[in-house]
Design an enzyme around this catalytic site. Structure first.
Site, PDB file in Angstrom:
ATOM      1  CE1 TYR A 147      -3.191  -2.830   0.191  1.00 44.16           C
ATOM      2  CE2 TYR A 147      -3.872  -2.065   2.352  1.00 44.16           C
ATOM      3  CZ  TYR A 147      -4.027  -2.925   1.283  1.00 44.16           C
ATOM      4  OH  TYR A 147      -5.025  -3.858   1.296  1.00 44.16           O
ATOM      5  CD  GLU A 190     -23.682  -0.724  18.600  1.00 48.24           C
ATOM      6  OE1 GLU A 190     -24.552  -0.538  19.473  1.00 48.24           O
ATOM      7  OE2 GLU A 190     -23.653  -1.721  17.863  1.00 48.24           O
TER       8      GLU A 190
END
Ligand SMILES: [Zn+2]
Ligand SMILES: [Zn+2]
Length: 392
Positions: free
Chosen positions: A298, A371
């Site tokens: 990458y 969350e």
């Protein structure tokens, strides 16, 4: 377009959390995201997007062309999990042994689906074209490159790209944007040191690849400490060493695997010959031979200065100044770098940590997120869709 007070309605938040928990319980490895991609495609079609599946094997594109002039922007989420046995203890834990969403990609996919709904509900306000990109195989397999090779940036022709990653290092709901290099390059080395095996009691009759490997590993540390500009971060890590079978046998060869990280393309390019110089010196001294493979994986993730400034300002307008944090550099890597090599754009971060449980590092079997961060991601992706295509 006004993006201030772009609240996410409670039913959308509940839906995004439910989706995220479903993806979390059913994790899929890179290029195997058949179930996840199926849910994504079905949702996008039901909302009214033009859908392309099988882009870069298991990738999905959702396209919305407006009637108003404007740029084409791509918003990206990655979908793959990691080969880890989950030990987070959440009630929606992985149902598949040896697979876990331990990097937050379940959250990325759910957030972009939440944004897909918010965007479609506001389609009368949209300019240009929106491309929602659900990418496979971020973890090491280069799914972004596979999607690019399948035309993800060309049909329709994308002008700018944006991606978002959760981070357990920062408080829940905090947005972090940094111009310039934001994540390191990540390359691999594969080395075999070839000696001549024999009896452990008669090393003079052998060429000992174990001792040669030990010299090589120790000397390798001088590449980062003596060759690289001290103001430039770089890392060389040997992560695996395999050689020998028993106490008293000197083996013929030793295999080593390692990772190489850098923060500038010049340093990155220089690492390959530097490492080989150390390897060949150590092997020469011992009379051993070697095989050396340097694998480009990458590139460095580089944010366009203007685009990073824009995303920062958009976050201030959408969420308020106090929700912006300061992002430290990390040596982690991202294949969104392939997209940023080809189009200007920005890869930014969203904090997901609120306590000890959610402060566990990514790629750990106990990784978990708060969350409450998910609604912020939906807000940011929706704000980008509403605002970014109208910029010159
Ligand atoms: Zn990861
Ligand atoms: Zn990730």
């Amino acid at each position: 377009m006004s993006v201030d007070a772009l609240e996410v309605p409670a039913p959308v938040v509940r839906d995004v959390i439910a989706l995220r928990r479903d993806f979390h319980a059913h994790p899929e490895l890179g290029f195997e995201e058949v179930r996840t991609a199926g849910i994504v495609a079905e949702r996008l079609r039901a909302l009214g997007y033009q859908v392309r599946t099988g882009v870069g094997q298991t990738g999905v594109l959702g396209i919305l062309r407006s009637q108003r002039p404007g740029k084409t922007i791509l918003l990206r989420a990655d979908m793959d999990c990691l080969p880890i046995d989950e030990r987070s203890g959440v009630e929606f834990s992985s149902t598949v042994a040896g697979k876990m969403h331990a990097c937050g990609h379940d959250g990325h996919t759910a957030m972009l689906l939440g944004a897909a709904q918010m965007i479609m509900e506001r389609r009368d306000l949209i300019h240009g074209t929106i491309v929602l990109c659900f990418q496979p195989a971020e973890e090491g397999k280069g799914g972004a490159r596979a999607m690019i090779e399948d035309g993800a940036l060309d049909d329709p022709a994308v002008d700018r790209v944006y991606g978002l990653h959760l981070t357990s290092l920062y408080p829940t709901g905090q947005v972090l944007v940094r111009p310039g290099p934001v994540m390191a390059s990540s390359d691999s080395i594969e080395v075999t040191i070839r000696g001549r095996g024999g009896h452990g009691a008669a090393p003079h009759q052998t060429v000992d690849p174990i001792v040669t490997s030990a010299y090589f590993i120790a000397q390798l540390q001088s590449v980062a400490s003596r060759n690289v500009d001290p103001t430039e971060p770089a890392v060389v890590t040997i992560g695996a060493i395999h050689g020998g079978t028993i106490h008293n046998v000197i083996p013929d060869s030793v295999d080593l695997l390692g990772t190489v990280r850098a923060f500038s393309e010049a340093e990155r390019a220089a690492m390959k010959p530097r490492i080989e110089r150390v390897l060949s010196g150590c092997c020469d001294a011992a009379g051993a031979g070697y095989d050396y493979r340097y694998i480009d994986r990458y590139p460095i993730t580089v944010n366009d200065e203007k685009e990073a400034g824009y995303v920062h300002q958009l976050a201030v307008r959408t969420l308020g100044e106090r929700r912006l944090g300061h992002l430290a550099m990390t040596m982690g890597a991202e294949d969104f770098s392939f997209m940023l090599q080809r189009r200007p754009g920005c890869f930014f971060f969203l904090g997901s940590q609120s306590d000890e449980r959610t402060a566990v590092p990514h790629h750990n079997a106990r990784f978990a997120i708060d969350e409450r961060c998910l609604a912020t991601g939906v807000q940011m992706m929706t704000a980008l869709a509403l605002d970014a295509p109208q910029r010159p």
